[in-house]
Design a protein around this motif. Structure first.
Motif, short mmCIF file in Angstrom:
data_model
loop_
_atom_site.label_atom_id
_atom_site.label_comp_id
_atom_site.label_asym_id
_atom_site.label_seq_id
_atom_site.Cartn_x
_atom_site.Cartn_y
_atom_site.Cartn_z
N GLN A 61 -2.29 -6.21 -4.71
CA GLN A 61 -2.98 -7.49 -4.50
C GLN A 61 -4.46 -7.24 -4.21
O GLN A 61 -4.84 -6.18 -3.68
N PHE A 62 -5.29 -8.24 -4.58
CA PHE A 62 -6.73 -8.16 -4.37
C PHE A 62 -7.17 -9.35 -3.52
O PHE A 62 -6.52 -10.41 -3.51
N ASP A 63 -8.29 -9.18 -2.85
CA ASP A 63 -8.79 -10.27 -2.00
C ASP A 63 -9.71 -11.22 -2.76
O ASP A 63 -10.30 -12.13 -2.17
N HIS A 64 -9.87 -11.02 -4.06
CA HIS A 64 -10.69 -11.92 -4.88
C HIS A 64 -10.15 -11.89 -6.30
O HIS A 64 -9.39 -10.99 -6.68
N VAL A 65 -10.54 -12.88 -7.05
CA VAL A 65 -10.16 -12.92 -8.47
C VAL A 65 -10.96 -11.86 -9.22
O VAL A 65 -12.19 -11.79 -9.08
N THR A 66 -10.27 -11.05 -9.98
CA THR A 66 -10.92 -9.93 -10.66
C THR A 66 -10.53 -9.89 -12.13
O THR A 66 -9.47 -10.41 -12.52
N ASP A 67 -11.39 -9.26 -12.92
CA ASP A 67 -11.12 -9.01 -14.34
C ASP A 67 -10.91 -7.52 -14.53
O ASP A 67 -11.87 -6.74 -14.59
N LEU A 68 -9.65 -7.11 -14.60
CA LEU A 68 -9.33 -5.69 -14.73
C LEU A 68 -9.66 -5.21 -16.14
O LEU A 68 -9.34 -5.87 -17.13
N ARG A 69 -10.29 -4.04 -16.20
CA ARG A 69 -10.72 -3.50 -17.49
C ARG A 69 -10.16 -2.10 -17.77
O ARG A 69 -9.97 -1.73 -18.92
N ARG A 70 -9.90 -1.31 -16.73
CA ARG A 70 -9.53 0.09 -16.97
C ARG A 70 -8.71 0.60 -15.81
O ARG A 70 -8.79 0.08 -14.69
N MET A 71 -7.90 1.65 -16.10
CA MET A 71 -7.13 2.30 -15.05
C MET A 71 -7.05 3.79 -15.32
O MET A 71 -7.05 4.24 -16.48
N ILE A 72 -7.01 4.58 -14.24
CA ILE A 72 -6.80 6.02 -14.32
C ILE A 72 -5.53 6.34 -13.56
O ILE A 72 -5.37 5.92 -12.41
N VAL A 73 -4.62 7.07 -14.20
CA VAL A 73 -3.31 7.35 -13.61
C VAL A 73 -3.12 8.85 -13.51
O VAL A 73 -3.37 9.59 -14.47
N HIS A 74 -2.67 9.32 -12.33
CA HIS A 74 -2.24 10.70 -12.11
C HIS A 74 -0.73 10.63 -11.85
O HIS A 74 -0.30 10.04 -10.86
N ILE A 75 0.07 11.20 -12.72
CA ILE A 75 1.52 11.10 -12.58
C ILE A 75 2.10 12.39 -12.03
O ILE A 75 1.50 13.47 -12.14
N GLY A 76 3.31 12.27 -11.45
CA GLY A 76 4.04 13.45 -10.99
C GLY A 76 3.62 13.93 -9.61
O GLY A 76 2.65 13.45 -9.01
N ASP A 77 4.38 14.89 -9.12
CA ASP A 77 4.08 15.55 -7.85
C ASP A 77 2.98 16.58 -8.10
O ASP A 77 3.17 17.51 -8.90
N PRO A 78 1.81 16.44 -7.49
CA PRO A 78 0.71 17.38 -7.79
C PRO A 78 1.02 18.82 -7.41
O PRO A 78 0.42 19.74 -7.97
N LYS A 79 1.94 19.06 -6.48
CA LYS A 79 2.26 20.42 -6.07
C LYS A 79 3.39 21.03 -6.90
O LYS A 79 3.44 22.24 -7.09
#
Length: 313
Positions: A221-239
């Motif tokens: 959730q966000f505290d304001h109305v937003t226009d999402l454009r991009r996302m960066i995802v890191h998947i998995g257990d980093p260790k």
């Protein structure tokens, strides 16, 4: 059939010029009998059936007759079967895949042409060009085989293609800026790996949950109305990357009723993706729609999710 008196070539009955030598065809029939004939005299009438010229199977470079569809050698000006003019006849082209193969048999030249002497440099250029074509053909076949049978290679190619697509898409939109969430929750989570660890700006921690594809999700959730454009995802257990399942496909469900699917690759590196249909939202649900399986655990882990919104000018 009318036989040309110059070259002896058979031509169609309605042809005016020989299809072989282009000479004018004279009628060579039997002259009509003159004089009186007795009524009781029965003459034997011989019906001459002209011999039909066999259709020539069209070869690459042949002129295709527009009337009967038969093939003719390029030197002819009239069809050898029906005598139709070949001025506007279409030329049968060689299939594209045969152009890569070396020509077989003697080279057919047009009448009046004279073969040119090939210099040593021209032969070298021809040999180099032929070698390059074979190398390119083998490279395409090798690439197709690796992409079809090697999963790591296919994943790497998909990552590069998606990254290039996102770069091109970024040219047509404003430079996005990071957006922070006001709240985050999950339908499922492990006690030591709650939902907030998926957006805590720490790549060493991760959110994990017992996976049930289609129902396991994060709600942001966000505290304001937003226009999402991009996302960066890191998947998995980093260790221990292969120690848990990794998301294979995410479905973003916006509170506006629109959705957007994100296809991930099975790599520990950060993955950047453009977001569509993310205008005017205050909440987004990140649904785990598919996973890369693990032999050690059935829990799914996401190390970090970074969201970016349209820059307000």
């Amino acid at each position: 059939m009318i036989v040309c008196q110059s070259c002896g070539e058979h031509n169609a009955p309605n042809a005016e010029f020989c299809g072989h030598c282009d000479d004018f065809l004279k009628w060579t029939g039997t002259p009509a009998q003159t004089g009186a004939v007795r009524p009781d005299t029965r003459q034997q009438v011989l019906h001459h059936r002209p011999q039909q010229t066999e259709r020539r199977q069209a070869q690459p470079g042949d002129l295709i007759c527009g009337q009967c569809g038969s093939g003719n050698v390029p030197a002819r000006r009239f069809c050898g079967v029906c005598g139709h003019s070949l001025v506007d006849a279409a030329v049968r082209e060689r299939p594209w895949w045969k152009r890569w193969l070396p020509a077989k048999g003697p080279k057919v030249r047009q009448g009046g042409s004279r073969p040119r002497r090939t210099s040593g440099a021209a032969r070298v250029r021809h040999g180099i060009g032929l070698a390059i074509r074979w190398v390119l053909a083998l490279a395409v076949l090798l690439f197709a085989a690796l992409y079809g049978f090697s999963h790591p290679f296919r994943s790497s190619v998909n990552t590069q293609v998606v990254a290039a697509k996102d770069v091109v898409a970024g040219v047509f939109v404003d430079n996005p800026v990071p957006v922070r969430q006001s709240a985050i929750s999950a339908t499922r989570e492990l006690p030591d790996h709650p939902a907030r660890l998926a957006m805590d700006n720490d790549k060493g921690t991760f959110w994990a949950a017992q996976t049930d594809p289609g129902t396991t999700a994060l709600t942001i959730q966000f505290d304001h109305v937003t226009d999402l454009r991009r996302m960066i995802v890191h998947i998995g257990d980093p260790k221990k990357y292969l120690g848990s399942q990794r998301p294979q496909r995410l479905t973003l469900v916006f509170d506006t009723g629109k959705t957007h699917d994100v296809t991930l690759t099975d790599v520990p590196d950060p993955q950047e993706h453009a977001i569509r249909n993310g205008d005017g939202v205050r909440q987004v649900q990140v649904l785990v729609a598919g996973v890369f399986p693990s032999t050690e655990s059935t829990d799914t882990a996401i190390a970090e999710i970074e969201l970016f919104e349209k820059q307000v000018k």
